[in-house]
Design a protein around this motif. Structure first.
Motif, PDB file in Angstrom:
ATOM      1  N   UNK A  84       0.944  -0.752   0.032  1.00 48.14           N
ATOM      2  CA  UNK A  84      -0.174   0.355  -0.056  1.00 48.14           C
ATOM      3  C   UNK A  84       1.103   1.070  -0.242  1.00 48.14           C
ATOM      4  N   UNK A  85       1.917   1.392   0.644  1.00 47.30           N
ATOM      5  CA  UNK A  85       3.157   2.743   0.884  1.00 47.30           C
ATOM      6  C   UNK A  85       2.255   3.650   1.143  1.00 47.30           C
ATOM      7  N   UNK A  86       1.262   3.654   2.219  1.00 53.00           N
ATOM      8  CA  UNK A  86       0.565   5.105   2.589  1.00 53.00           C
ATOM      9  C   UNK A  86       1.415   5.628   3.679  1.00 53.00           C
ATOM     10  N   UNK A  87       1.245   6.789   3.847  1.00 50.08           N
ATOM     11  CA  UNK A  87       2.046   8.018   4.735  1.00 50.08           C
ATOM     12  C   UNK A  87       1.215   8.427   5.960  1.00 50.08           C
ATOM     13  N   UNK A  88       1.308   7.250   7.070  1.00 48.61           N
ATOM     14  CA  UNK A  88       0.428   7.249   8.936  1.00 48.61           C
ATOM     15  C   UNK A  88       0.465   8.547   8.992  1.00 48.61           C
ATOM     16  N   UNK A  89       0.542   9.229   8.575  1.00 47.95           N
ATOM     17  CA  UNK A  89       0.316  10.621   9.314  1.00 47.95           C
ATOM     18  C   UNK A  89      -0.560  11.465   8.551  1.00 47.95           C
ATOM     19  N   UNK A  90      -0.712  11.534   7.900  1.00 46.19           N
ATOM     20  CA  UNK A  90      -1.153  12.218   6.167  1.00 46.19           C
ATOM     21  C   UNK A  90      -3.121  10.770   6.619  1.00 46.19           C
ATOM     22  N   UNK A  91      -3.804  12.030   6.530  1.00 43.16           N
ATOM     23  CA  UNK A  91      -5.179  11.929   5.697  1.00 43.16           C
ATOM     24  C   UNK A  91      -5.308  11.119   4.783  1.00 43.16           C
ATOM     25  N   UNK A  92      -6.281  10.807   4.455  1.00 38.80           N
ATOM     26  CA  UNK A  92      -6.871  10.051   3.463  1.00 38.80           C
ATOM     27  C   UNK A  92      -5.982  10.744   2.011  1.00 38.80           C
ATOM     28  N   UNK A  93      -6.985  11.968   2.688  1.00 36.26           N
ATOM     29  CA  UNK A  93      -7.185  13.071   1.272  1.00 36.26           C
ATOM     30  C   UNK A  93      -5.883  13.768   1.396  1.00 36.26           C
ATOM     31  N   UNK A  94      -5.074  13.527   1.939  1.00 38.69           N
ATOM     32  CA  UNK A  94      -4.340  13.845   1.855  1.00 38.69           C
ATOM     33  C   UNK A  94      -2.670  13.233   0.921  1.00 38.69           C
ATOM     34  N   UNK A  95      -2.844  12.126   1.603  1.00 37.34           N
ATOM     35  CA  UNK A  95      -2.536  10.597   0.157  1.00 37.34           C
ATOM     36  C   UNK A  95      -2.665  11.085  -0.879  1.00 37.34           C
ATOM     37  N   UNK A  96      -3.573  10.942  -1.112  1.00 36.33           N
ATOM     38  CA  UNK A  96      -4.455  10.339  -2.501  1.00 36.33           C
ATOM     39  C   UNK A  96      -3.807  12.096  -3.385  1.00 36.33           C
ATOM     40  N   UNK A  97      -3.578  12.611  -2.670  1.00 39.62           N
ATOM     41  CA  UNK A  97      -3.690  14.173  -3.169  1.00 39.62           C
ATOM     42  C   UNK A  97      -1.720  15.159  -2.934  1.00 39.62           C
ATOM     43  N   UNK A  98      -1.452  13.709  -2.582  1.00 38.87           N
ATOM     44  CA  UNK A  98       0.148  14.215  -2.141  1.00 38.87           C
ATOM     45  C   UNK A  98       1.295  13.863  -3.641  1.00 38.87           C
ATOM     46  N   UNK A  99       1.433  13.445  -4.440  1.00 32.30           N
ATOM     47  CA  UNK A  99       1.715  13.608  -5.613  1.00 32.30           C
ATOM     48  C   UNK A  99       1.089  14.853  -6.892  1.00 32.30           C
ATOM     49  N   UNK A 100      -0.083  15.339  -7.034  1.00 36.49           N
ATOM     50  CA  UNK A 100      -0.517  16.445  -7.054  1.00 36.49           C
ATOM     51  C   UNK A 100       0.083  17.178  -6.448  1.00 36.49           C
ATOM     52  N   UNK A 101       0.485  17.386  -5.663  1.00 32.90           N
ATOM     53  CA  UNK A 101       0.732  18.513  -4.569  1.00 32.90           C
ATOM     54  C   UNK A 101       2.211  18.662  -5.145  1.00 32.90           C
ATOM     55  N   UNK A 102       2.973  18.015  -4.804  1.00 33.13           N
ATOM     56  CA  UNK A 102       5.105  17.352  -5.671  1.00 33.13           C
ATOM     57  C   UNK A 102       4.227  18.234  -6.590  1.00 33.13           C
TER      58      UNK A 102
END
Length: 351
Positions: A84-102
């Protein structure tokens, strides 16, 4: 979306030769599954497509662009990992948005993409939660959603269902297939589970020891395997193999076991061969060979029976409940038109 072309790809780790001249054509929008036993090179090939490993030789093309020297982030692919490789300190929204934020995408665009993916995957009520608050299946959906928001040309899946229980795997199998059909994104999926491969793929690539044994549609591989390895790997339960002599349209394995081989084998070379027949192609028939029942495994809708004739054992799968017990005798007959013959030396299917 884009096609993927793999041409004569080799991969070595030091002196260890993992991929040995692999070539595959994957059409735009196609769902292709790489399948094979552990250590066959399927995950290495997927990571090479992603750019996480560099090909020792050969060429990888995504769309019209050769990507051998293109970094992973610039290949326009999205990868879903087994863990899965999810970031545990991020919400689900933040996990899904992370690549676009970068990428410094506008916040409104990020919100729209995340919410669209969340609606597709049924994640809207979970966007404020954290990974630790989700089940395994929900985490896998988040990993898929993170890939979807990137709107890539190619999806890459590396055994994404291996951490799930059996019932959830079946449900997620259907979800991934339905998702791919909806998005029509080119997908390369790695698994060692041939049931996943048979039920999900448009095309299966069967690998062994770094080489491709056969490429084809699921039912083509099931009905016309090129060799004994593919025949034994595709199908569950596995195909039965018996060694013996092919003579005058019949197959003999020992003194007692004589089995029919069907009309299409009348012109096959006489002599030593391997007789292959799938368990589901046996039936109970008074004209069959007498066999001793060794093990009975009822599942409700089917009954798997291990029988012994002389020194040979093979499985029979009956699509109904069969009232037999270990120690009893039954007569079983294979469907002669479903029989396969293989060369005993090379393992190749005799045409």
């Amino acid at each position: 979306m884009a096609s993927v072309t793999i041409r004569d790809v080799h991969k070595k780790f030091g002196e260890t030769h993992i991929l040995r001249g692999v070539s595959v054509d994957i059409a735009d929008g196609e769902f292709v599954i790489l399948v094979g036993p552990s250590g066959c090179g399927k995950s290495t090939l997927l990571r090479t497509i992603a750019g996480l490993e560099k090909a020792t030789a050969g060429e990888i093309q995504i769309g019209t662009r050769v990507v051998n020297d293109v970094s992973p982030k610039d290949r326009d692919i999205a990868m879903v990992f087994q863990s899965y490789a999810l970031y545990p300190h991020m919400s689900i929204y933040e996990n899904m948005a992370f690549a676009l934020s970068l990428r410094s995408a506008p916040k409104e665009e990020i919100r729209q993409r995340v919410e669209k993916a969340a609606q597709i995957l049924g994640l809207m009520p979970l966007l404020d939660r954290y990974p630790r608050q989700l089940s395994g299946g929900q985490r896998q959906r988040v990993a898929m959603g993170r890939a979807i928001v990137r709107d890539p040309q190619v999806f890459l899946f590396d055994e994404p269902l291996s951490n799930l229980d059996a019932k959830l795997r079946v449900a997620m199998r259907a979800e991934i297939k339905e998702l791919q059909q909806r998005l029509k994104t080119t997908t390369v999926y790695v698994t060692h589970d041939q049931i996943e491969a048979m039920t999900m793929a448009d095309k299966i690539v069967v690998m062994r020891d770094g080489v491709i044994e056969q490429i084809g549609a699921p039912l083509d591989l099931y009905d016309r395997p090129d060799n004994q390895f593919v025949a034994g790997f595709i199908g569950s339960p596995s195909m039965n193999f018996l060694e013996g002599q092919f003579e005058n349209g019949a197959f003999r394995a020992g003194d007692r076991l004589v089995l029919p081989a069907g009309r299409r084998w009348q012109a096959a070379p006489q002599g030593e061969a391997v007789y292959g027949v799938r368990p589901e192609h046996f039936r109970i028939d008074d004209a069959g060979v007498e066999a001793d029942v060794v093990v009975v495994e009822p599942t409700g809708s089917e009954t798997e029976v291990l029988v012994r004739v002389g020194g040979a054992e093979f499985n029979c799968l009956f699509r109904s409940r069969v009232a037999v017990r270990p120690g009893e005798k039954i007569r079983v007959l294979p469907d002669a038109d479903q029989v396969h013959l293989f060369d005993r030396t090379t393992g190749r299917r005799i045409s």
